[in-house]
Design a protein around this motif. Structure first.
Motif, PDB file in Angstrom:
ATOM      1  N   ASP A  72       0.848  -1.182   0.000  1.00  0.00           N
ATOM      2  CA  ASP A  72       0.000   0.000   0.000  1.00  0.00           C
ATOM      3  C   ASP A  72       0.890   1.240   0.000  1.00  0.00           C
ATOM      4  OD1 ASP A  72      -1.814   1.991   0.426  1.00  0.00           O
ATOM      5  OD2 ASP A  72      -2.413   1.353   2.433  1.00  0.00           O
ATOM      6  N   PRO A  73       0.900   2.032  -1.056  1.00  0.00           N
ATOM      7  CA  PRO A  73       1.801   3.192  -1.122  1.00  0.00           C
ATOM      8  C   PRO A  73       1.285   4.387  -0.341  1.00  0.00           C
ATOM      9  CG  PRO A  73       0.539   3.057  -3.140  1.00  0.00           C
ATOM     10  CD  PRO A  73       0.121   1.871  -2.305  1.00  0.00           C
ATOM     11  N   SER A  74       1.086   4.189   0.968  1.00  0.00           N
ATOM     12  CA  SER A  74       0.551   5.268   1.797  1.00  0.00           C
ATOM     13  C   SER A  74       1.643   6.182   2.326  1.00  0.00           C
ATOM     14  CB  SER A  74      -0.245   4.684   2.976  1.00  0.00           C
ATOM     15  OG  SER A  74       0.575   3.834   3.745  1.00  0.00           O
ATOM     16  N   GLY A  75       2.889   5.792   2.184  1.00  0.00           N
ATOM     17  CA  GLY A  75       4.018   6.604   2.618  1.00  0.00           C
ATOM     18  C   GLY A  75       5.197   6.330   1.705  1.00  0.00           C
ATOM     19  N   SER A  76       6.344   6.898   2.037  1.00  0.00           N
ATOM     20  CA  SER A  76       7.501   6.741   1.156  1.00  0.00           C
ATOM     21  C   SER A  76       8.609   5.887   1.752  1.00  0.00           C
ATOM     22  CB  SER A  76       8.073   8.125   0.804  1.00  0.00           C
ATOM     23  OG  SER A  76       8.469   8.812   1.980  1.00  0.00           O
ATOM     24  N   GLU A  77       8.498   5.519   3.020  1.00  0.00           N
ATOM     25  CA  GLU A  77       9.563   4.768   3.675  1.00  0.00           C
ATOM     26  C   GLU A  77       9.094   3.376   4.068  1.00  0.00           C
ATOM     27  OE1 GLU A  77      12.714   5.710   4.086  1.00  0.00           O
ATOM     28  OE2 GLU A  77      12.324   7.633   3.125  1.00  0.00           O
ATOM     29  N   LEU A  78       9.924   2.373   3.772  1.00  0.00           N
ATOM     30  CA  LEU A  78       9.677   1.016   4.236  1.00  0.00           C
ATOM     31  C   LEU A  78      10.499   0.770   5.495  1.00  0.00           C
ATOM     32  CD1 LEU A  78       9.669  -1.010   0.885  1.00  0.00           C
ATOM     33  CD2 LEU A  78       7.732  -0.102   2.167  1.00  0.00           C
ATOM     34  N   THR A  98       8.435 -17.077  -8.387  1.00  0.00           N
ATOM     35  CA  THR A  98       8.301 -15.703  -8.867  1.00  0.00           C
ATOM     36  C   THR A  98       7.576 -14.836  -7.841  1.00  0.00           C
ATOM     37  OG1 THR A  98       8.220 -16.446 -11.174  1.00  0.00           O
ATOM     38  CG2 THR A  98       7.355 -14.243 -10.697  1.00  0.00           C
ATOM     39  N   ALA A  99       8.209 -13.725  -7.490  1.00  0.00           N
ATOM     40  CA  ALA A  99       7.570 -12.748  -6.613  1.00  0.00           C
ATOM     41  C   ALA A  99       6.702 -11.831  -7.465  1.00  0.00           C
ATOM     42  CB  ALA A  99       8.621 -11.935  -5.878  1.00  0.00           C
ATOM     43  N   VAL A 100       5.413 -11.772  -7.165  1.00  0.00           N
ATOM     44  CA  VAL A 100       4.493 -10.874  -7.870  1.00  0.00           C
ATOM     45  C   VAL A 100       4.172  -9.735  -6.911  1.00  0.00           C
ATOM     46  CG1 VAL A 100       2.317 -10.655  -9.100  1.00  0.00           C
ATOM     47  CG2 VAL A 100       3.555 -12.838  -9.141  1.00  0.00           C
ATOM     48  N   LEU A 101       4.809  -8.607  -7.125  1.00  0.00           N
ATOM     49  CA  LEU A 101       4.678  -7.468  -6.228  1.00  0.00           C
ATOM     50  C   LEU A 101       3.595  -6.540  -6.763  1.00  0.00           C
ATOM     51  CD1 LEU A 101       6.173  -6.499  -3.667  1.00  0.00           C
ATOM     52  CD2 LEU A 101       7.544  -5.037  -5.152  1.00  0.00           C
ATOM     53  N   ILE A 102       2.516  -6.407  -6.001  1.00  0.00           N
ATOM     54  CA  ILE A 102       1.394  -5.564  -6.405  1.00  0.00           C
ATOM     55  C   ILE A 102       1.510  -4.207  -5.718  1.00  0.00           C
ATOM     56  CG2 ILE A 102      -1.110  -5.326  -6.519  1.00  0.00           C
ATOM     57  CD1 ILE A 102      -0.138  -7.739  -8.036  1.00  0.00           C
ATOM     58  N   VAL A 103       1.724  -3.184  -6.505  1.00  0.00           N
ATOM     59  CA  VAL A 103       1.722  -1.819  -5.968  1.00  0.00           C
ATOM     60  C   VAL A 103       0.286  -1.310  -6.030  1.00  0.00           C
ATOM     61  CG1 VAL A 103       2.591   0.522  -6.238  1.00  0.00           C
ATOM     62  CG2 VAL A 103       4.085  -1.430  -6.713  1.00  0.00           C
ATOM     63  N   GLY A 104      -0.280  -1.014  -4.884  1.00  0.00           N
ATOM     64  CA  GLY A 104      -1.691  -0.626  -4.829  1.00  0.00           C
ATOM     65  C   GLY A 104      -1.920   0.820  -5.197  1.00  0.00           C
ATOM     66  N   ASP A 105      -1.597   1.169  -6.448  1.00  0.00           N
ATOM     67  CA  ASP A 105      -1.792   2.566  -6.838  1.00  0.00           C
ATOM     68  C   ASP A 105      -3.270   2.914  -6.980  1.00  0.00           C
ATOM     69  OD1 ASP A 105      -1.983   0.951  -9.102  1.00  0.00           O
ATOM     70  OD2 ASP A 105      -1.147   2.462 -10.450  1.00  0.00           O
ATOM     71  N   PHE A 106      -4.128   1.899  -7.153  1.00  0.00           N
ATOM     72  CA  PHE A 106      -5.579   2.138  -7.158  1.00  0.00           C
ATOM     73  C   PHE A 106      -6.143   1.964  -5.745  1.00  0.00           C
ATOM     74  CE2 PHE A 106     -10.047   1.266  -7.571  1.00  0.00           C
ATOM     75  CZ  PHE A 106     -10.469   2.080  -8.615  1.00  0.00           C
ATOM     76  N   THR A 107      -5.867   0.834  -5.099  1.00  0.00           N
ATOM     77  CA  THR A 107      -6.397   0.609  -3.747  1.00  0.00           C
ATOM     78  C   THR A 107      -5.824   1.614  -2.752  1.00  0.00           C
ATOM     79  OG1 THR A 107      -4.707  -1.123  -3.515  1.00  0.00           O
ATOM     80  CG2 THR A 107      -6.951  -1.829  -3.994  1.00  0.00           C
ATOM     81  N   GLY A 108      -4.629   2.149  -3.036  1.00  0.00           N
ATOM     82  CA  GLY A 108      -4.070   3.166  -2.160  1.00  0.00           C
ATOM     83  C   GLY A 108      -4.905   4.423  -2.107  1.00  0.00           C
ATOM     84  N   ARG A 109      -5.701   4.651  -3.150  1.00  0.00           N
ATOM     85  CA  ARG A 109      -6.591   5.820  -3.147  1.00  0.00           C
ATOM     86  C   ARG A 109      -7.810   5.579  -2.257  1.00  0.00           C
ATOM     87  NH1 ARG A 109      -7.103   6.148  -9.670  1.00  0.00           N
ATOM     88  NH2 ARG A 109      -5.030   5.275 -10.082  1.00  0.00           N
ATOM     89  N   VAL A 110      -8.060   4.296  -1.967  1.00  0.00           N
ATOM     90  CA  VAL A 110      -9.165   3.944  -1.075  1.00  0.00           C
ATOM     91  C   VAL A 110      -8.681   3.921   0.367  1.00  0.00           C
ATOM     92  CG1 VAL A 110     -10.852   2.150  -0.495  1.00  0.00           C
ATOM     93  CG2 VAL A 110     -10.277   2.615  -2.900  1.00  0.00           C
ATOM     94  N   GLY A 111      -7.536   3.267   0.589  1.00  0.00           N
ATOM     95  CA  GLY A 111      -6.966   3.186   1.931  1.00  0.00           C
ATOM     96  C   GLY A 111      -7.419   1.944   2.655  1.00  0.00           C
ATOM     97  N   ASP A 112      -6.465   1.108   3.052  1.00  0.00           N
ATOM     98  CA  ASP A 112      -6.783  -0.116   3.776  1.00  0.00           C
ATOM     99  C   ASP A 112      -7.312   0.240   5.165  1.00  0.00           C
ATOM    100  OD1 ASP A 112      -6.941  -2.603   4.901  1.00  0.00           O
ATOM    101  OD2 ASP A 112      -4.829  -3.122   4.645  1.00  0.00           O
TER     102      ASP A 112
END
Length: 444
Positions: A72-78, A98-112
């Motif tokens: 969830d791209p809610s911030g910039s630091e891991l 295989t690692a399938v890394l999903i960047v939530g650029d859509f769900t991040g607009r909703v917010g977990d």
């Protein structure tokens, strides 16, 4: 990369030539070795026999498993908290998957909404893109870039037909959603729950359908969301994914989940000295947790650490801190950070085992008021005089004359000291979070 050296492999693990780690078509010693190694450190595997079944299926089909992790791209630091699940994903990569890394650029607009007591701030598309760009350098300190498939869920969620979305929504009921602890608590307390938050698990679950995930990783707080993905896959006629969760890492306070808003975090791209100093601040009760989740200690190493903590706790913590820092800065960088810490804390005689005081997160800290409330001085004027004389220090560094109020980042998780023996460590109030995107604390 330095971070890649920290993951150990079980006997029989692949060297990169076999896509699924070898083994017979019906599962054999290599499958058992993979399943055993990958299960170490996991909180839960659902269903319990699902991991071995997926590994055997991949071996029969001579293909790598697709192991999904959403960010969830809610911030910039891991943080090291994020690194726990990333290191588990790296283990799958080291077995050829295989690692399938999903960047939530859509769900991040909703917010977990997971674990939240109030509706989260909605991010813009521009904010999610900017934050996700910051992630990649950090993630690749841990993952093998040659075995990563990076996807952004706006690829499919922005184009998802309304009819398909409504069809997927029939897989969930309002009653099921209200059984979640966070929603149930907010409902009981008459706190708002937006319909958009209700839809978040559905959106995240649809990611698993879109990428045809075999396995989904996540923290224990993501169990519900990941099981939704399993349900949606089954309803879509796909083989349901196996859900694997890992424990949540406590922050440097040893109590709350690591998070930037509480000031109890350690960033994976912070300077080596900063990482080392923060690791030395964790309470003794959290040492075993950090060894298991952040440094991949074996059972034998854990036993040795327990014995060393009983005999030489300070040196045992230094050894652990050096090992963790080496994952991100290499052995030489970690050794230099240890020496710098020794010079700072031993030569300046900064106490490490001191009482903790709490301050409002994100707000400037009045040093005279802090020390008076902590019982280290009788009056604020007394503290101001000591500050002006160089008698008040933060992590061994004297405050400048007139420096009576300091920024939150300057003092959080650090030792404020009067003289050689009187000191307190400053933490943030858990119930008064700071903004999620505040920058990392400045170097000491």
């Amino acid at each position: 990369m330095a971070g890649q050296a920290g993951v150990g492999l079980a006997a029989g693990s692949p060297d990169g030539g076999s896509p699924a780690g070898g083994g017979s078509a019906d599962g054999g010693p290599d499958i058992d070795a993979q399943a055993t190694r990958l299960a170490v450190g996991c909180a839960e595997i659902l269903p319990v026999d699902g991991l071995r079944a997926k590994l055997a299926q991949a071996a029969r089909e001579n293909r790598p498993l697709r192991v999904k992790l959403g960010i969830d791209p809610s911030g910039s630091e891991l943080t090291l908290g994020h690194a726990v699940v990333l290191r588990k994903l790296r283990q799958f990569q080291d077995f050829g998957h295989t690692a399938v890394l999903i960047v939530g650029d859509f769900t991040g607009r909703v917010g977990d909404p997971t674990g939240k007591s109030a509706t989260r701030k909605v991010l813009t598309a521009e904010e999610t893109v900017a934050n996700s760009h910051e992630y990649f350098d950090q993630v690749m300190r841990i993952l093998d870039p040659d075995r990563v498939e990076i996807r952004r869920n706006a690829e499919w969620l922005e184009k998802l037909p309304l009819q398909d979305f409504l069809t997927a929504a029939t897989s969930l009921t309002v009653a099921q959603l209200l059984e979640r602890d966070d929603f149930a608590r907010r409902y009981r307390e008459s706190r708002p729950i937006s319909l958009m938050e209700f839809l978040y698990p559905l959106l995240q679950g649809y990611d698993s359908v879109a990428v045809d995930a075999d396995i989904e990783l996540g923290g224990t707080d993501q169990t519900y969301n990941n099981l939704v993905g399993r349900t949606l896959q089954r309803d879509a006629g796909l083989s349901p994914q196996v859900v694997i969760t890992v424990p949540l890492l406590v922050g440097t306070d040893g109590v709350e989940k690591m998070g930037k808003s509480l000031g109890n975090w350690i960033g994976i791209r912070e300077p080596a000295a900063e990482q080392f100093g923060k690791l030395m601040s964790i309470p003794d009760s959290a040492v075993a947790t950090y060894a298991a989740l952040c440094a991949d200690f074996t059972a034998a190493e854990m036993a040795a650490l327990t014995a060393r903590m009983a005999a030489q706790p300070a040196e045992a913590k230094r050894d652990l801190a050096e090992r963790i820092v080496a994952l991100y800065h290499g052995a030489a960088g970690a050794a230099a950070a240890r020496e710098q810490f020794n010079q700072l804390f031993q030569r300046r005689e900064v106490p490490t085992d001191v009482p903790v005081v709490h301050v409002p997160a994100g707000e400037p800290v009045d040093i005279p008021g802090l020390l008076v409330s902590a019982g280290l001085a009788k009056t604020k004027s007394e503290v101001r005089r000591l500050v002006d004389q160089g008698g008040i220090k933060i992590d061994g560094v004297p405050l400048a004359s007139g420096e009576h109020v300091v920024d939150f980042d300057r003092v959080i998780d650090r030792v404020v000291q009067r003289g050689r023996r009187q000191a307190v460590r400053v933490r943030a109030h858990a119930d008064r979070p700071a903004p999620a995107d505040r920058p990392a604390p400045a170097d000491r």
